[in-house]
Design a protein around this motif. Structure first.
Motif, PDB file in Angstrom:
ATOM      1  N   PRO A   1       0.808  -1.227   0.000  1.00  0.00           N
ATOM      2  CA  PRO A   1       0.000   0.000   0.000  1.00  0.00           C
ATOM      3  C   PRO A   1       0.842   1.278   0.000  1.00  0.00           C
ATOM      4  O   PRO A   1       0.516   2.222  -0.706  1.00  0.00           O
ATOM      5  N   HIS A   2       1.942   1.293   0.780  1.00  0.00           N
ATOM      6  CA  HIS A   2       2.685   2.559   0.840  1.00  0.00           C
ATOM      7  C   HIS A   2       3.412   2.854  -0.469  1.00  0.00           C
ATOM      8  O   HIS A   2       3.645   4.002  -0.820  1.00  0.00           O
TER       9      HIS A   2
ATOM     10  N   THR B   1       0.756   4.413  -2.620  1.00  0.00           N
ATOM     11  CA  THR B   1       0.553   5.808  -2.219  1.00  0.00           C
ATOM     12  C   THR B   1       1.639   6.686  -2.819  1.00  0.00           C
ATOM     13  O   THR B   1       1.394   7.798  -3.280  1.00  0.00           O
TER      14      THR B   1
ATOM     15  N   ARG C   1      -6.205   7.975  -0.384  1.00  0.00           N
ATOM     16  CA  ARG C   1      -7.586   7.597  -0.103  1.00  0.00           C
ATOM     17  C   ARG C   1      -8.038   8.122   1.251  1.00  0.00           C
ATOM     18  O   ARG C   1      -7.226   8.466   2.109  1.00  0.00           O
TER      19      ARG C   1
ATOM     20  N   ARG D   1       1.525  16.069   8.999  1.00  0.00           N
ATOM     21  CA  ARG D   1       2.981  15.929   8.839  1.00  0.00           C
ATOM     22  C   ARG D   1       3.374  14.487   8.524  1.00  0.00           C
ATOM     23  O   ARG D   1       4.330  14.239   7.799  1.00  0.00           O
ATOM     24  N   ILE D   2       2.624  13.527   9.071  1.00  0.00           N
ATOM     25  CA  ILE D   2       2.919  12.129   8.772  1.00  0.00           C
ATOM     26  C   ILE D   2       2.707  11.842   7.293  1.00  0.00           C
ATOM     27  O   ILE D   2       3.489  11.148   6.657  1.00  0.00           O
TER      28      ILE D   2
ATOM     29  N   HIS E   1       5.557  12.947   5.292  1.00  0.00           N
ATOM     30  CA  HIS E   1       6.814  12.238   5.575  1.00  0.00           C
ATOM     31  C   HIS E   1       7.370  11.536   4.338  1.00  0.00           C
ATOM     32  O   HIS E   1       8.558  11.590   4.050  1.00  0.00           O
ATOM     33  N   MET E   2       6.461  10.887   3.593  1.00  0.00           N
ATOM     34  CA  MET E   2       6.858  10.063   2.450  1.00  0.00           C
ATOM     35  C   MET E   2       7.730  10.821   1.461  1.00  0.00           C
ATOM     36  O   MET E   2       8.687  10.266   0.928  1.00  0.00           O
TER      37      MET E   2
ATOM     38  N   ALA F   1       9.354  13.640   2.148  1.00  0.00           N
ATOM     39  CA  ALA F   1      10.383  14.451   2.809  1.00  0.00           C
ATOM     40  C   ALA F   1      11.746  13.842   2.526  1.00  0.00           C
ATOM     41  O   ALA F   1      11.874  12.637   2.370  1.00  0.00           O
TER      42      ALA F   1
ATOM     43  N   ILE G   1       8.153  20.922   5.916  1.00  0.00           N
ATOM     44  CA  ILE G   1       7.004  20.077   6.263  1.00  0.00           C
ATOM     45  C   ILE G   1       5.974  20.877   7.044  1.00  0.00           C
ATOM     46  O   ILE G   1       4.774  20.842   6.776  1.00  0.00           O
ATOM     47  N   LYS G   2       6.471  21.639   8.019  1.00  0.00           N
ATOM     48  CA  LYS G   2       5.535  22.374   8.864  1.00  0.00           C
ATOM     49  C   LYS G   2       4.797  23.441   8.061  1.00  0.00           C
ATOM     50  O   LYS G   2       3.584  23.617   8.201  1.00  0.00           O
TER      51      LYS G   2
ATOM     52  N   ARG H   1      -5.385  15.280   4.876  1.00  0.00           N
ATOM     53  CA  ARG H   1      -4.261  14.354   5.074  1.00  0.00           C
ATOM     54  C   ARG H   1      -3.982  13.585   3.788  1.00  0.00           C
ATOM     55  O   ARG H   1      -2.828  13.400   3.411  1.00  0.00           O
ATOM     56  N   ALA H   2      -5.060  13.166   3.099  1.00  0.00           N
ATOM     57  CA  ALA H   2      -4.867  12.441   1.848  1.00  0.00           C
ATOM     58  C   ALA H   2      -4.194  13.348   0.815  1.00  0.00           C
ATOM     59  O   ALA H   2      -3.303  12.930   0.079  1.00  0.00           O
TER      60      ALA H   2
ATOM     61  N   THR I   1      -0.299  13.830   0.742  1.00  0.00           N
ATOM     62  CA  THR I   1       0.592  12.862   0.098  1.00  0.00           C
ATOM     63  C   THR I   1       0.848  13.237  -1.364  1.00  0.00           C
ATOM     64  O   THR I   1       1.550  12.528  -2.063  1.00  0.00           O
TER      65      THR I   1
END
Lengths: 257, 331
Positions: free
Chosen positions: A72-73, A76, A82, A100-101, A104-105, A107, A128-129, A164-165, A168
């Motif tokens: 899955p990752h 993504t 999703r 932020r999570i 991450h991918m 970053a 990121i922030k 959040r989706a 990414t």
């Protein structure tokens, strides 16, 4: 060339065929809907596209990649994001950390850089922030950044999940019943939001929804599943009148003598 | 630029100065008292063990009960290198860490597919396997490890100074890892694995990474422990030792780094203080733990972390905008 194309997608759980022979084709910029009664296999389709389930047969081509068998990752990372039918935020973490999570991918900060606090770490954390706060602002959540995600009201949790989706940086967004549990006012706002993010982020969207007002209001093309089989597809006006759809939702008309 | 300089002061200078000061205060208290020095050294070693276990259990949410096994690997590697290989102490400790990290990686890769109770049982099993391998080492071709009799005559290199230094470095490294984008990825794994994957976090990678880092620091604690006791013995690293670390992080608060430092100090000092009670010691200890769980189930320190921001009240008041809003780490 379609952005997402599935051919003869089929999955069996034991003896049960949850989805059979599904053909989907989404071009860049499309906004399609996937509807059907409870248990029709809609979420299963999402789970196959995002790599949670491994299809029994068929193919899924996304952006010229065969994504069957990927984690899955990894999917993504290729650009499919999703949301979940029953909101799956990181409930114990802050609103800001949820975003932020997702950032991450993409970053670029190695573990040694983080552990020894090298300049790379500060640069990436700052970026990121900033990006996270931008996204929160778009969704009107910037004042709640430090709040625990689980403490937000339902409607805001839904919005946070979409934010959040988007963090990414997807090409294709899969929305699983975004209007579930929303009141009419929130639903209206959601429809405007979906149209707006598609334009603003240049997204392709596939939407599962029970709420007919939403599906008919925003989708250009609708596919109807029942017991895993496609029973109809076409533009909303056609779907509304399609006898098989009416039958699946309301039951067969009693033939009067 | 100023912000980075401030960060440099916050991250490097302040922890270094503060821990040096703390070191001299502790040394002056315990000066010329071997017993006090021993207890302080044990405290430092347990801080390393507890904080590294908390990375696995508290921050990544993978319930491990095999920490003592990795400590044993570190102890035996470091101990035999200084005794038989005449390696320098620090080199041997680092080799012990590396050995434990390899063990952690090999154990983590297959077991971390399991969740919750199953993972706990599997790691417990692996901890015991390591201990059994050591007990039977004389029959497995490693005659010099003397099997169940253990290896005496390890030099006492673990002074309080070394133990304290490594404890500070451990906490600093773990804090930096936890409060970075990688630490947040671990938090995502702990909260919801399906959602973490959907957000692009490779859950297996992060589980194995946390497990390996945690195991390597357990190996460091083991190396220091061996050079404090001057003996390598399989019974020092049994299941109860793993439980000790678990108690420390639960008492301190799961997923709280400050808590696991203080929990380690608390449990170590209480155990020592209760020595006078002789047989009643374990009873008093158990009653104490039950009370903590009844009245503070979230751990003594809950979710509050120590940060420099907490010392703000010492400084003259400044406009709010200048006070860093970001959650900063312990140390």
């Amino acid at each position: 060339m379609a952005l997402l194309e599935t051919k003869d997608l089929t999955i069996n759980f034991g003896g049960l065929t949850a989805v059979s022979g599904l053909n989907l084709a989404l071009n860049t910029g499309d906004l399609h809907g996937l509807i059907g009664p409870n248990g029709a296999g809609k979420t299963t389709v999402f789970n196959m596209i995002t790599g949670v389930y491994l299809p029994s047969s068929g193919s899924i081509i996304f952006d010229n990649h065969n994504i069957i068998g990927l984690q899955p990752h990894e999917i993504t990372k290729l650009g499919i994001a999703r949301t979940f039918q029953n909101i799956r935020l990181f409930k114990g973490l802050s609103v800001l950390d949820n975003i932020r999570i997702a950032l991450h991918m993409r970053a670029n900060c190695s573990v040694p850089a983080a552990v020894f606090r090298l300049p790379q770490y500060y640069r990436e954390e700052h970026r990121i922030k900033q990006r996270a706060m931008e996204l929160l602002k778009i969704f009107g959540l910037q004042d709640l950044a430090e709040k625990t995600a689980g403490s937000l009201p339902y409607g805001q949790q839904r919005r946070l999940e979409i934010a959040r989706a988007l963090a990414t940086d997807p090409k294709l967004l899969l929305l699983d019943e975004p209007a579930a549990g929303m009141n009419p006012q929130e639903t209206k706002e959601l429809m405007a939001l979906i149209r707006w993010i598609r334009k603003e982020f240049g997204l392709t969207i596939l939407l599962i929804e029970h709420h007919m007002e939403v599906v008919m209001g925003v989708c250009e093309h609708i596919k109807v599943l029942d017991y895993g089989v496609t029973i109809a597809e076409g533009p909303p006006e056609e779907i509304k009148k399609h006898p098989k759809v009416i039958e699946a939702y309301l039951g067969e008309e009693i033939k009067s003598a | 630029m100023r912000a980075i300089e401030n960060e440099f002061v916050r991250r490097f200078v302040v922890p270094a100065v503060a821990s040096t000061a703390l070191y001299w205060i502790l040394v002056s208290i315990a000066y010329r008292n071997d017993y006090y020095m021993y207890v302080l050294t044990m405290c430092a070693i347990n801080v390393i063990g507890a904080t590294s276990l908390n990375l696995i259990n508290g921050f990544t949410g993978q319930f491990s009960l095999g920490h003592a096994g990795f400590m044993a690997v570190g102890a035996y590697v470091a101990g035999s290198l200084t005794k038989f290989g005449h390696w320098p102490f620090v080199g041997a400790l680092l080799a012990g860490m590396a050995g434990a990290a390899v063990a952690g990686f090999l154990v983590g890769l297959p077991t971390l597919r399991l969740r919750g109770d199953y993972l706990a049982i599997a790691t417990l099993g692996f901890g015991e396997i390591i201990r059994m391998l050591i007990i039977n080492s004389d029959k497995l071709g490693l005659k010099f490890l003397e099997g169940p009799r253990g290896v005496p005559g390890i030099k006492r290199y673990s002074t309080f100074g070394w133990a304290f230094f490594f404890a500070v470095v451990t906490v600093w490294i773990l804090a930096n890892y936890i409060w970075s984008t990688h630490g947040r990825a671990c938090g995502a794994v702990k909260e919801d694995e399906v959602a973490a994957e959907a957000m692009g976090v490779g859950t297996t990678t992060y589980k194995v990474m946390s497990f390996t880092i945690g195991a390597s620091f357990a190996g460091l604690a083991g190396g220091l422990h061996a050079h404090l006791l001057q003996l390598l013995h399989p019974a020092s690293y049994d299941f109860l030792k793993s439980c000790d670390f678990l108690v420390m992080i639960v008492v301190g608060g799961m997923g709280n780094l400050t808590g696991s430092v203080l929990g380690a100090l608390f449990v170590t000092l209480i155990t020592e203080a209760l020595r006078k009670l002789l047989e009643l010691r374990m009873l008093a200890y158990a009653v104490g733990l039950i009370c903590v769980m009844l009245f503070r189930p979230e751990g003594l320190f809950g979710t509050r972390e120590f940060s420099l921001g907490a010392l703000r009240f010492l400084a003259p008041r400044r406009p709010v905008s200048q006070v860093g809003g970001d959650k900063s780490g312990a140390t």
